[in-house]
Structure formats: C-alpha cells, structure tokens
Design an enzyme around this catalytic site. Structure first.
Site, PDB file in Angstrom:
ATOM      1  N   GLY A   1       2.987  -9.051   7.930  1.00  0.00           N
ATOM      2  CA  GLY A   1       2.642  -8.485   6.024  1.00  0.00           C
ATOM      3  C   GLY A   1       1.338  -8.010   6.417  1.00  0.00           C
ATOM      4  O   GLY A   1       0.624  -8.146   7.364  1.00  0.00           O
TER       5      GLY A   1
ATOM      6  N   LYS B   1      -6.902  -0.513   1.789  1.00  0.00           N
ATOM      7  CA  LYS B   1      -6.495  -1.321   2.397  1.00  0.00           C
ATOM      8  C   LYS B   1      -8.121  -3.032   3.078  1.00  0.00           C
ATOM      9  O   LYS B   1      -9.772  -1.651   2.731  1.00  0.00           O
ATOM     10  CB  LYS B   1      -7.183  -0.804   3.994  1.00  0.00           C
ATOM     11  CG  LYS B   1      -6.967  -1.483   5.403  1.00  0.00           C
ATOM     12  CD  LYS B   1      -6.834  -0.523   6.348  1.00  0.00           C
ATOM     13  CE  LYS B   1      -6.819  -1.190   8.119  1.00  0.00           C
ATOM     14  NZ  LYS B   1      -6.511  -0.392   8.927  1.00  0.00           N
TER      15      LYS B   1
ATOM     16  N   ARG C   1      -5.360   4.302   0.513  1.00  0.00           N
ATOM     17  CA  ARG C   1      -4.307   5.440   2.067  1.00  0.00           C
ATOM     18  C   ARG C   1      -3.360   5.877   0.723  1.00  0.00           C
ATOM     19  O   ARG C   1      -2.520   4.905  -0.332  1.00  0.00           O
ATOM     20  CB  ARG C   1      -3.712   4.461   2.728  1.00  0.00           C
ATOM     21  CG  ARG C   1      -5.131   3.310   3.941  1.00  0.00           C
ATOM     22  CD  ARG C   1      -4.578   2.654   4.835  1.00  0.00           C
ATOM     23  NE  ARG C   1      -3.527   1.386   5.034  1.00  0.00           N
ATOM     24  CZ  ARG C   1      -2.531   1.224   5.747  1.00  0.00           C
ATOM     25  NH1 ARG C   1      -3.640   1.882   6.640  1.00  0.00           N
ATOM     26  NH2 ARG C   1      -1.867   0.752   5.552  1.00  0.00           N
TER      27      ARG C   1
ATOM     28  N   ARG D   1       8.202   0.239   7.356  1.00  0.00           N
ATOM     29  CA  ARG D   1       7.337  -0.540   9.369  1.00  0.00           C
ATOM     30  C   ARG D   1       8.777  -0.498  10.238  1.00  0.00           C
ATOM     31  O   ARG D   1       9.423  -0.892   9.462  1.00  0.00           O
ATOM     32  CB  ARG D   1       6.377  -1.015   9.504  1.00  0.00           C
ATOM     33  CG  ARG D   1       5.216  -0.595   8.555  1.00  0.00           C
ATOM     34  CD  ARG D   1       4.872  -2.715   8.390  1.00  0.00           C
ATOM     35  NE  ARG D   1       4.002  -1.385   7.532  1.00  0.00           N
ATOM     36  CZ  ARG D   1       2.461  -1.382   8.275  1.00  0.00           C
ATOM     37  NH1 ARG D   1       1.575  -1.064   9.450  1.00  0.00           N
ATOM     38  NH2 ARG D   1       1.504  -1.342   7.105  1.00  0.00           N
TER      39      ARG D   1
ATOM     40  N   ASP E   1       5.280  -2.969  14.322  1.00  0.00           N
ATOM     41  CA  ASP E   1       4.492  -3.515  12.866  1.00  0.00           C
ATOM     42  C   ASP E   1       3.841  -2.368  12.403  1.00  0.00           C
ATOM     43  O   ASP E   1       2.998  -1.967  11.768  1.00  0.00           O
ATOM     44  CB  ASP E   1       4.050  -4.878  12.529  1.00  0.00           C
ATOM     45  CG  ASP E   1       3.011  -4.693  13.746  1.00  0.00           C
ATOM     46  OD1 ASP E   1       3.623  -5.033  14.821  1.00  0.00           O
ATOM     47  OD2 ASP E   1       1.052  -5.269  13.125  1.00  0.00           O
TER      48      ASP E   1
ATOM     49  N   ASP F   1      -1.880   3.453  10.665  1.00  0.00           N
ATOM     50  CA  ASP F   1      -2.655   1.970  11.423  1.00  0.00           C
ATOM     51  C   ASP F   1      -3.801   2.160  12.244  1.00  0.00           C
ATOM     52  O   ASP F   1      -3.375   1.924  13.086  1.00  0.00           O
ATOM     53  CB  ASP F   1      -2.020   1.233  11.637  1.00  0.00           C
ATOM     54  CG  ASP F   1      -0.846   0.092  10.606  1.00  0.00           C
ATOM     55  OD1 ASP F   1      -1.267   0.068   8.870  1.00  0.00           O
ATOM     56  OD2 ASP F   1      -0.312  -1.106  10.358  1.00  0.00           O
TER      57      ASP F   1
END
Length: 488
Positions: free
Chosen positions: A90, A113, A176, A183, A252, A262
C-alpha cells in the site's frame, strides 16, 4: 491561465468501496517552500508558474491544507518483491489528493509522495528526503521528454523538517501526476485473500475509465489483460532501447497503464553492460538491465493469476502469450531506428553484433549511438571519433565496414539518415553523477540552480545544446562509487 483556486477536484478512485484504500490526511511540515517545478506538467493541470508559486498552493502540495473537492486516500495493494509475495503493502508514504480534469478532457490524479504516515507505512515515517525527491522529479520529466510512458512530476516542495535515514536529511514532497496509479499489486492483494468481488470491481473500474474501448465487450477481462501485456511490452522496449534500468521491478511497481512507475534506485547505462545492476540492495541481480524484459513477463503472469477468477487459466495464458513477440518486435524496431536501419532482415544482426562489441569494450552506450549519427558510409571514411571509443579497433573496423556496406546497399543518404537518428538517440540523459551534483548543491548549500538547469536540459534531450556540452561527456571516475538503493 486559471489559478489553483479554479481547479476542480474529483476523486474517481475514492468512489470505489473502502476496501481499496484508507482515508487519510497528510502530516503537515513546517515552513514549506518550492524547490523546483515542471512547466510542462503544470500545463497538464492548466496552471502556470505564477500559480505554482502561490503560498496557498505550496501549502497544499506540502500536505498542509486541502482544497475543495479533494478526498485524500492511501491505496491498498500487495505485491511480489524480489520474487516473494508480500501480502500487504500500500501507499506507505504517498497520498492521492484527487483528480483534475483539464481543458482537453484528460484526467490527472494528483499524488503527494512523502506526505507522512499512512496505515500502510509499516513502521516507517512516511516521509521522502530531498535527494530521492530530486532524482524522481528529474527522471520523471526526463523520461517523458524521451518519449517513454511515465508518471509525471509537477514539483518538489521542501521543508527544513529533519528526516532520519543513515544520516539526518531534510524532508521533501514530490507531487506526482498520472491518469491512474493502479498497479498489478492492486489486484494481487484481493486474489490472495480469495476475494473475487473486489477483483471484478477494480477491473470494471479500470476498464471503464482507462480502456473504454473494451467496456462494451461481453467478456472484457481477457482483452484487458491482453492490452496490459502489450503496453508493458512496449514499455520494456523503450527501457531497453534507451538504456534505462528501473532497479525495483516488483509487481507493486508495475503500472496497469504501462507507465514507468516509482522511481527509486534507477540508473541509465554509462558503459554498456548488459548485466548492469543499478540497485545496491539487489545483491542477486534479479533486476539487472538485461533481465528486465523477462522480469516484466514474470510480473504479467502474476497479474494474470490475480485475474483468473474472472476467466479460465487457459484464457489468461492466451491473453498474455503475445508478450514475448510484442516486446521483441517493438525492441528491434526501436533499435533499428537508433542505428538508422530498416527493421527486420539482416539489420538486426548488425545491431546485436554492435551491442556485443560495446559490452566487450565497455563503450558508453549513449555517446556511441549519438556519434553513430555522424557515421560516414563512404568507402574511405575513418569515422575516427566513433572508432576512438573502442579498445579493439580492429573489431570496430570490421563491424563498421559491414555497417557502411549495408547503408550503401540501402541507398541511404548520410545527412538524412543522421538527422533521423538524432531524433531518436538522445545526447543528454540523467546520468547518476549529474543527479548527484545537483543533489549535493541542493542539500549542502540550498542551491537549487543545478536542479533547475538539469531539468531544463533534459526536457530537450535530442537537441544539440552547445552551452551544455559538458553534460554529454562520459562520467568522471568518482561516479563509479555512487551507490543507489531502495532507501529513501
């Protein structure tokens, strides 16, 4: 241009049942300030530079206030990390604020983030530090400029609040943007819990919003899986052709839209090394550069497994079986273009033999391809600048003779070919040492000039920019000591 107060926020993801996320609030930081921003990303939201500098918007992007329409949530997902299933991950340090639909009708989810702890932080502080934030900001926008599917980075907001990793560092938040942050692991978490209904609910949500051409099918799920596999194959072809290594290709970290997602311990190839491992924590080399296409294929099988409750095993297998062919075709087409050759036939042998030579001679990948744009295919050409990159000059000469003969046989004009090649072979990439210099100045001197300079440079990676010639050079010796890991 409208101000941030004119933005209309929605949150489609928050219309899903509570099982998919936790409602959260960001943890405020003291005295936030703007470190840098991307004008191109601002355009996606219909904003300009004046808007991003407004104190109220900076407070919002620091997690200190919520604008009307925002519904902050942290998403639930699981994933296979380094090949092992982890049942609950998560958004441990990311918070989805909501979605903005721009004048073109595009929906962009806005995510912070480094906004503090969430129910998925697993004992962490939920913060991001300035160094990792700078790397993510620069690479997100650099990848976009290279034409590679990616999430975007709107800005970095900093704060003098201390964050403790190996040493004390300063906190930062990256804003972002993406159409969706769903995902592979967003489906896996419910598969391993034997919860079929959430799998179907999420699949329907993603199909209607992001694959609407499939929504009218009587059985859209196999085609949905098929489309994800093809998008992932295309993404891997982009990565391999440009020499990008992600570093942490866990399920993920795999986007359901085929986006680069990511940015952690990534790296671009300097000297061409097929086995390059950019993540210092990846001691087994699972995510080495040359393993990425196969890892993506493995990850797709895990997504297919998670979707098996919606189709048979055989149907799921058929839906993803085109991945190897799709990747191979896309990769060879990209590489042929980078070498100024038509795809298929004997030209792929020329390309593969060149890559083998690059590896044997530890030749800088980006510099080689850029100099190849100026290759002279006449019989008496020396091509000295290119030849000088190789220790084994005789081996290069033999390859160059084959390459020149192929170009002459094809009847290509060197000038026209060179122009086409320069449009697909970047002169500038985000090398680790360039990012490191910018990070050091930002962290030690609070000088963000180099971050902004790099960002400006990398938005035009294919253009010759004489004032930035030094940024296209081979890395200095000290750059070999740079280590990047999963640590934030």
């Amino acid at each position: 241009m409208p101000s941030h107060r004119d933005l209309t926020f929605d949150n489609g993801f928050a219309t899903l049942p509570d099982a998919f996320y936790s409602r959260v609030q960001a943890t405020p930081v003291p005295d936030p300030y703007l470190v840098c921003h991307s004008p191109d990303a601002l355009d996606l939201l219909g904003l300009d530079a004046d808007a991003i500098r407004h104190p109220e918007l900076i407070e919002t992007l620091a997690g200190n206030r919520v604008l009307p329409g925002m519904e902050p949530v942290a998403a639930l997902y699981a994933g296979h990390q380094f090949g092992h299933y982890v049942p609950q991950l998560g958004d441990g340090r990311a918070i989805l604020l909501g979605e903005v639909r721009n004048a073109a009708g595009e929906g962009w989810e806005v995510q912070l983030k480094g906004a503090g702890r969430t129910p998925y932080s697993r004992g962490g502080d939920g913060r991001a530090v300035l160094r990792s934030s700078i790397r993510e900001f620069l690479c997100s926008e650099a990848m976009h400029a290279l034409g590679i599917p990616t999430t975007r980075a709107l800005c970095i907001v900093g704060s003098d609040r201390p964050v403790y990793r190996e040493d004390e560092e300063t906190a930062a938040l990256v804003t972002r943007l993406a159409p969706s942050f769903v995902r592979f692991g967003s489906f896996e978490v419910f598969y391993y819990r034997n919860q079929v209904e959430p799998i179907k609910h999420l699949a329907d949500y993603v199909i209607v919003r992001y694959y609407p051409e499939l929504a009218g099918l009587s059985d859209p799920y196999p085609e949905f899986l098929h489309h994800v596999a093809l998008r992932t194959a295309n993404l891997m072809a982009h990565w391999q052709a440009v020499g990008f290594s992600h570093g942490v290709m866990n399920t993920d970290n795999m986007s359901i839209l085929g986006l680069t997602l990511d940015y952690g311990p990534f790296g671009f190839l300097d000297a061409f090394d097929p086995g390059y491992v950019c993540n210092h924590s990846d001691t087994g080399g699972r995510y080495a550069f040359d393993q990425q296409p196969d890892v993506a294929a493995w990850n797709i099988t895990k997504l297919a497994q998670a979707l098996v409750p919606l189709m048979s095993v055989e149907t799921a297998s058929q839906a993803i079986n085109e991945y190897p062919q799709a990747f191979g075709k896309a990769y060879l087409e990209r590489m042929a273009a980078k070498f100024g050759l038509p795809p298929g036939g004997d030209t792929s042998g020329l390309v593969m033999d060149a890559l083998q030579l690059l590896a044997q001679n530890r030749v800088d990948y980006t510099i080689f391809l850029r100099r190849l744009c100026d290759f002279d295919s006449t019989i008496d050409a020396s091509n000295t600048p290119l030849r000088d990159l190789f220790l084994d000059r005789a081996a290069f000469d033999a390859w160059a003779a084959r390459y020149a003969a192929a170009l002459r046989q094809l009847g290509f004009n060197d000038t026209t070919r060179g122009q086409a090649m320069r449009a697909v072979n970047p002169k500038y990439i985000l090398r680790n040492h360039l990012a490191e210099i910018a990070i050091r100045r930002a962290a030690d001197e609070r000088d963000y000039g180099e971050v902004n300079r790099l960002h400006t440079l990398l938005t035009r990676p294919f253009d010759t920019q004489p004032e930035y010639e030094a940024y296209a050079a081979e890395p200095p010796d000290w750059a070999r000591k740079i280590e990047v890991s999963c640590s934030s």
